[in-house]
Every structure is written in structure tokens, then in C-alpha cells.
Scaffold this active site. Sequence first.
Site, PDB file in Angstrom:
ATOM      1  CB  CYS A 113      -0.956   0.011   1.184  1.00 30.96           C
ATOM      2  SG  CYS A 113      -2.101  -1.368   1.163  1.00 30.96           S
ATOM      3  CG  HIS A 254      -3.009   3.587   2.155  1.00 29.29           C
ATOM      4  ND1 HIS A 254      -3.538   3.181   0.944  1.00 29.29           N
ATOM      5  CD2 HIS A 254      -3.080   2.510   2.987  1.00 29.29           C
ATOM      6  CE1 HIS A 254      -3.909   1.913   1.045  1.00 29.29           C
ATOM      7  NE2 HIS A 254      -3.641   1.483   2.266  1.00 29.29           N
ATOM      8  CG  ASN A 284      -6.676  -0.618   1.267  1.00 30.93           C
ATOM      9  OD1 ASN A 284      -5.993  -0.233   0.322  1.00 30.93           O
ATOM     10  ND2 ASN A 284      -6.157  -1.085   2.388  1.00 30.93           N
TER      11      ASN A 284
HETATM   12  O1  UT7 Z   1      -3.443  -0.932   3.892  1.00 30.31           O
HETATM   13  C1  UT7 Z   1      -3.578  -1.406   5.197  1.00 30.31           C
HETATM   14  C2  UT7 Z   1      -4.666  -2.446   5.170  1.00 30.31           C
HETATM   15  N1  UT7 Z   1      -5.197  -2.792   6.422  1.00 30.31           N
HETATM   16  C3  UT7 Z   1      -6.111  -2.081   7.110  1.00 30.31           C
HETATM   17  O2  UT7 Z   1      -6.492  -0.998   6.800  1.00 30.31           O
HETATM   18  C4  UT7 Z   1      -6.683  -2.725   8.332  1.00 30.31           C
HETATM   19  C5  UT7 Z   1      -6.518  -1.928   9.576  1.00 30.31           C
HETATM   20  N2  UT7 Z   1      -7.417  -2.438  10.569  1.00 30.31           N
HETATM   21  C6  UT7 Z   1      -8.718  -2.145  10.579  1.00 30.31           C
HETATM   22  O3  UT7 Z   1      -9.171  -1.354   9.784  1.00 30.31           O
HETATM   23  C7  UT7 Z   1      -9.572  -2.728  11.654  1.00 30.31           C
HETATM   24  O4  UT7 Z   1      -8.761  -3.455  12.561  1.00 30.31           O
HETATM   25  C8  UT7 Z   1     -10.685  -3.660  11.073  1.00 30.31           C
HETATM   26  C9  UT7 Z   1     -11.700  -2.823  10.311  1.00 30.31           C
HETATM   27  C10 UT7 Z   1     -10.066  -4.694  10.152  1.00 30.31           C
HETATM   28  C11 UT7 Z   1     -11.403  -4.366  12.195  1.00 30.31           C
HETATM   29  O5  UT7 Z   1     -11.951  -3.431  13.097  1.00 30.31           O
HETATM   30  P1  UT7 Z   1     -11.776  -3.643  14.662  1.00 30.31           P
HETATM   31  O6  UT7 Z   1     -12.536  -2.579  15.317  1.00 30.31           O
HETATM   32  O7  UT7 Z   1     -10.297  -3.723  14.933  1.00 30.31           O
HETATM   33  O8  UT7 Z   1     -12.501  -5.034  14.901  1.00 30.31           O
HETATM   34  P2  UT7 Z   1     -11.902  -6.399  15.460  1.00 30.31           P
HETATM   35  O9  UT7 Z   1     -10.962  -7.020  14.501  1.00 30.31           O
HETATM   36  O10 UT7 Z   1     -11.427  -6.183  16.860  1.00 30.31           O
HETATM   37  O11 UT7 Z   1     -13.219  -7.273  15.507  1.00 30.31           O
HETATM   38  C12 UT7 Z   1     -14.316  -6.931  16.345  1.00 30.31           C
HETATM   39  C13 UT7 Z   1     -15.440  -7.897  16.044  1.00 30.31           C
HETATM   40  C14 UT7 Z   1     -15.004  -9.356  16.041  1.00 30.31           C
HETATM   41  O12 UT7 Z   1     -16.048 -10.127  16.604  1.00 30.31           O
HETATM   42  P3  UT7 Z   1     -15.954 -10.640  18.124  1.00 30.31           P
HETATM   43  O13 UT7 Z   1     -14.724 -11.491  18.187  1.00 30.31           O
HETATM   44  O14 UT7 Z   1     -15.856  -9.406  18.969  1.00 30.31           O
HETATM   45  O15 UT7 Z   1     -17.238 -11.396  18.305  1.00 30.31           O
HETATM   46  C15 UT7 Z   1     -14.897  -9.701  14.585  1.00 30.31           C
HETATM   47  O16 UT7 Z   1     -15.124 -11.062  14.309  1.00 30.31           O
HETATM   48  O17 UT7 Z   1     -15.960  -7.639  14.729  1.00 30.31           O
HETATM   49  C16 UT7 Z   1     -16.025  -8.870  14.012  1.00 30.31           C
HETATM   50  N3  UT7 Z   1     -15.872  -8.587  12.590  1.00 30.31           N
HETATM   51  C17 UT7 Z   1     -16.920  -8.326  11.792  1.00 30.31           C
HETATM   52  N4  UT7 Z   1     -18.236  -8.244  12.051  1.00 30.31           N
HETATM   53  C18 UT7 Z   1     -19.051  -7.940  11.014  1.00 30.31           C
HETATM   54  C19 UT7 Z   1     -14.733  -8.534  11.845  1.00 30.31           C
HETATM   55  N5  UT7 Z   1     -15.035  -8.240  10.573  1.00 30.31           N
HETATM   56  C20 UT7 Z   1     -16.382  -8.103  10.519  1.00 30.31           C
HETATM   57  C21 UT7 Z   1     -17.280  -7.792   9.487  1.00 30.31           C
HETATM   58  N6  UT7 Z   1     -18.597  -7.726   9.780  1.00 30.31           N
HETATM   59  N7  UT7 Z   1     -16.875  -7.554   8.220  1.00 30.31           N
END
Ligand code: UT7
Length: 327
Positions: A113, A254, A284
Site C-alpha cells: 500500500c 493512503h 482500499n
Molecule cells: O493498507 C492497510 C490495510 N489494512 C487495514 O487498513 C486494516 C486496519 N485495521 C482495521 O481497519 C480494523 O482493525 C478492522 C476494520 C479490520 C477491524 O476493526 P476492529 O474494530 O479492529 O474489529 P476487530 O478485529 O477487533 O473485531 C471486532 C469484532 C469481532 O467479533 P468478536 O470477536 O468481537 O465477536 C470480529 O469477528 O468484529 C467482528 N468482525 C466483523 N463483524 C461484522 C470482523 N469483521 C467483521 C465484518 N462484519 N466484516
Amino acid sequence: MLSSLVAGYGHAFPSRIVTNDDLSKTLDTSDSWVTSRTGIVTRRIAAKEDSTASLGARAAENAMAAGQCAANDIDAIILATTTPDHPMPSTAAKIQSMIGARKAFAFDVQAVCSGFIYALSIADHFIKGGAVKNVLVIGAEVMSKVLDWTDRSTCVLFGDGAGALLLQAKETSDRGEALPIARGVLSTHLFSDGNFYDMLYVDGQATSSNPCGVLKMNGRAVFAAAVEKMVESSELALAHNQLQLNDIDWFVAHQANKRIIDAVAERLGIPEEKVIITVDKYANTSAATIPSTLSIAASERRILPGHTLLLSAIGGGFTWGAAVLKW
Ligand code: UT7
């Protein structure tokens, strides 16, 4: 002294729009989760006939048209991509053939990225060294081909697309007189730390037994690193150019996640109205986010000649960096 001026810009996206609601038909997710956690509402997904090369070539042709530059006058094509059409040869070579830039040399840059900042830096150094006059710097990706469409924690985040800048060598002094203000690429700042290699990667290898894998990510770790490293590199870029925040007209980060961009802007002290967001519509698109965002904002006449831009990105590796650009 030679400077790298932005002489043209272009972008290209596949026509198919996929909404969060569309994804929730086959995935345990919802529009409200994706929108609230990422700011992403829609993304473009490549059709069979789209490729990294075809999207990149369209963006490049738009940039050449905007800059009134003939394909024959292009000296170099530098493509930032993490989704090349094939492991070899370079996708930049395919773009060269598609746009008919026969005189150019062409190669790919892999910094995920952050790839566009890396490619911009390379192009700027080629130009300042006097080796080339007209350079196409392209970011193009078909991220949809490396996604696990059953993994809701990654597949909702990405999209496909391309953006391009035409950089042109210009003397900063005219008949011996220094121009009042420096223009073009003012500085670029690149960083890597391979200790973060397994935070964000595609698990395949370019072998016949396992030709391509899917994207794996530790989302929380990437989020935290993104904010820290984009802030650090942006502050360094500003200090290097002796610029204050007030001197910056636009912050073009980005486009991975609106919450990351908001957090970086807040930590830097950049007001919301100076932050350009396209992640809501296009998600993204990895190396394509910055050039396509620049092109969209310039087409909308938000970015105007003379504006000072702060660019910043982070990607797998980790790689990260920042640049200051006078449009
Ligand atoms: O170029 C760089 C590329 N990478 C990025 O930009 C990623 C950077 N990270 C992020 O943007 C965030 O960490 C995410 C958007 C990927 C995730 O957000 P978060 O607030 O960190 O959520 P999390 O990973 O802590 O997950 C919270 C909950 C989990 O459920 P439980 O374990 O609390 O029951 C996940 O399973 O959200 C769940 N979850 C979803 N729920 C609905 C994860 N993805 C999804 C989804 N829909 N798509």
C-alpha cells in the site's frame, strides 16, 4: 535545478459497484458494521476483462491526455502494484505495450500500500538526476483476486482500481532567475521494517504447486502501526521542508480506513476540511489509493495548481512513507 512537476493525472475503476449490503448476502456482515468500523460504503470489483494492466493503462492514458503528452514522449513507466497480472514479466511492461510508449523503460515496484510513495520517490530521483523528462507513475491493483471472500475481517476492506500521475522534469530557474516558489515533488521519505512481515501478507508462493494465496491480516496491529507510522513520517516530511500545518492545503493519506485517516489527521492537528476521503466509495485499492484520490480531487477542482499536499501511506512489510508535493 530540476524539479518533478505534476503535468497530468488520471484514474480508472472497474464499472461494477459492490455495496456492503451486497456482501452481507453471502457473508456474516452488515452495512452498519463496515460503515462504522471503516467508513467504506461501496467498492469497485474487477470484471473478467479488467486486469491490473488494463486499469493502469486507462489511468495512464487519462494522465497523458490531461498533460497533453504523446505516448512516444514517455521516458519511463513505474508501476506500483502488489497484484501484478503475472509473477513475470512486469505489469509495467504490459502497460507500456498497451499505451504504445515505445521509447520508455518500464518496471514494477512492490511496496504494497506504500507502493505509490516509493514509485513517486524513484521517479523524482530519476528526474532530478537528469535521466528522464516524462515519467508515468502509476498505482494499479486488482485486490479482489487475492481476497478470501469467506473472510469477513479482510474481504470487506478492499477494492480494485488505478491512478496515475504524469511527472515532468522542469528547470526551477527560468533564464537564470530562481522561481519564487519551489514546485513539484518537494521531498519523499521512505521506511520499512520487515519484523512486521507476517502482520499483513498473501500466503501463496509463485510456484506451480501453490500459485497464489489469499490476504491475511492482523487488523488491530495494522491499525495501531498505521496511525503511529503515518504520523511519524508526516511530521518528518513537514519538518524537512520547514512547513507548518497551516502551509498544507490537503492531506492525502493512503485510503485504508476512514478511522485511521481521521486518527492520523487528529494527531497531526489537520482539520477535517483539509482531508480528502475516497475510501467511502472505492475502499482500499492498495497502491492505487493515493494516485486515484489525487486525480479525483484534482478533477473536482479541489486540488488546484500551487496547492501544497502532504501524502502518507503504510503497507505490508511494513513499508511506510510520506511526501510533500506542490501541485
Ligand atoms: O493498507 C492497510 C490495510 N489494512 C487495514 O487498513 C486494516 C486496519 N485495521 C482495521 O481497519 C480494523 O482493525 C478492522 C476494520 C479490520 C477491524 O476493526 P476492529 O474494530 O479492529 O474489529 P476487530 O478485529 O477487533 O473485531 C471486532 C469484532 C469481532 O467479533 P468478536 O470477536 O468481537 O465477536 C470480529 O469477528 O468484529 C467482528 N468482525 C466483523 N463483524 C461484522 C470482523 N469483521 C467483521 C465484518 N462484519 N466484516
